[in-house]
Scaffold this motif. Structure first.
Motif, mmCIF file in Angstrom:
data_model
loop_
_atom_site.group_PDB
_atom_site.id
_atom_site.type_symbol
_atom_site.label_atom_id
_atom_site.label_comp_id
_atom_site.label_asym_id
_atom_site.label_seq_id
_atom_site.Cartn_x
_atom_site.Cartn_y
_atom_site.Cartn_z
ATOM 1 N N TYR A 63 0.838 -1.204 0.000
ATOM 2 C CA TYR A 63 0.000 0.000 0.000
ATOM 3 C C TYR A 63 0.875 1.257 0.000
ATOM 4 C CZ TYR A 63 -3.547 3.404 1.128
ATOM 5 O OH TYR A 63 -4.368 4.503 1.097
ATOM 6 N N ILE A 64 1.938 1.237 0.789
ATOM 7 C CA ILE A 64 2.867 2.368 0.797
ATOM 8 C C ILE A 64 3.433 2.574 -0.604
ATOM 9 C CG2 ILE A 64 5.119 3.164 1.630
ATOM 10 C CD1 ILE A 64 4.401 1.796 4.329
ATOM 11 N N ASP A 65 3.849 1.473 -1.250
ATOM 12 C CA ASP A 65 4.385 1.549 -2.613
ATOM 13 C C ASP A 65 3.414 2.197 -3.584
ATOM 14 O OD1 ASP A 65 6.984 0.635 -2.696
ATOM 15 O OD2 ASP A 65 6.431 -1.438 -3.081
ATOM 16 N N SER A 66 2.156 1.816 -3.494
ATOM 17 C CA SER A 66 1.205 2.252 -4.511
ATOM 18 C C SER A 66 0.457 3.539 -4.180
ATOM 19 C CB SER A 66 0.200 1.132 -4.804
ATOM 20 O OG SER A 66 -0.518 0.792 -3.638
ATOM 21 N N HIS A 67 0.422 3.955 -2.915
ATOM 22 C CA HIS A 67 -0.412 5.106 -2.563
ATOM 23 C C HIS A 67 0.229 6.164 -1.672
ATOM 24 C CE1 HIS A 67 -3.428 2.089 -3.756
ATOM 25 N NE2 HIS A 67 -4.065 3.145 -4.209
ATOM 26 N N LEU A 68 1.360 5.895 -1.073
ATOM 27 C CA LEU A 68 1.891 6.833 -0.078
ATOM 28 C C LEU A 68 3.276 7.376 -0.421
ATOM 29 C CD1 LEU A 68 0.791 4.996 3.193
ATOM 30 C CD2 LEU A 68 -0.420 6.786 1.937
ATOM 31 N N GLN A 69 3.633 7.371 -1.682
ATOM 32 C CA GLN A 69 4.973 7.811 -2.055
ATOM 33 C C GLN A 69 5.229 9.271 -1.705
ATOM 34 O OE1 GLN A 69 6.022 6.636 -6.009
ATOM 35 N NE2 GLN A 69 5.470 4.510 -5.636
ATOM 36 N N SER A 70 4.227 10.128 -1.810
ATOM 37 C CA SER A 70 4.461 11.536 -1.466
ATOM 38 C C SER A 70 4.686 11.694 0.037
ATOM 39 C CB SER A 70 3.304 12.424 -1.934
ATOM 40 O OG SER A 70 2.103 12.076 -1.277
ATOM 41 N N GLN A 71 3.995 10.897 0.856
ATOM 42 C CA GLN A 71 4.212 10.941 2.305
ATOM 43 C C GLN A 71 5.609 10.427 2.656
ATOM 44 O OE1 GLN A 71 1.465 9.953 0.763
ATOM 45 N NE2 GLN A 71 -0.358 10.257 2.006
ATOM 46 N N VAL A 72 6.043 9.390 1.952
ATOM 47 C CA VAL A 72 7.383 8.850 2.190
ATOM 48 C C VAL A 72 8.429 9.890 1.797
ATOM 49 C CG1 VAL A 72 9.056 7.102 1.476
ATOM 50 C CG2 VAL A 72 6.708 6.428 2.001
ATOM 51 N N ALA A 73 8.228 10.577 0.684
ATOM 52 C CA ALA A 73 9.169 11.613 0.254
ATOM 53 C C ALA A 73 9.256 12.724 1.297
ATOM 54 C CB ALA A 73 8.763 12.179 -1.096
ATOM 55 N N SER A 74 8.128 13.122 1.839
ATOM 56 C CA SER A 74 8.105 14.146 2.881
ATOM 57 C C SER A 74 8.830 13.656 4.132
ATOM 58 C CB SER A 74 6.658 14.503 3.219
ATOM 59 O OG SER A 74 6.602 15.385 4.308
#
Length: 96
Positions: A63-74
């Protein structure tokens, strides 16, 4: 865990990592391929009845891979030493 729980837990844990230096330091000290330790940390942090197992962590990472990349970048901007990968590697494996 069901799909909604995977998604919600992934979002909540990433949010907690972003907002707690203590949690971040504890998370960084754990080998990311140690399912039991990561699951226990997620359980303790979010007050879950049981720790996520390998399959749960894998679903959360997907789910992180497919939907939360902008949160991970932040998150990575705020924490320069954080692993530079998202999803499976970010949640479950050491940075290579």
């Amino acid at each position: 865990m069901n799909d909604l729980q995977h998604r919600s837990t992934a979002v909540a844990f990433l949010h907690a990592l972003q907002n707690s230096p203590e949690l971040y330091n504890e998370w960084m000290a754990i080998k990311k391929d140690d399912d039991k330790a990561i699951g226990a940390l997620v359980q303790r942090t979010l007050g879950l009845a049981q720790a996520p197992d390998h399959d749960d962590l894998h679903a959360m990472a997907s789910y992180i891979d497919s939907h939360l990349q902008s949160q991970v970048a932040s998150f990575q901007q705020s924490n320069p030493n954080a692993p530079r990968h998202v999803g499976l590697v970010f949640l479950m494996q050491q940075n290579l």
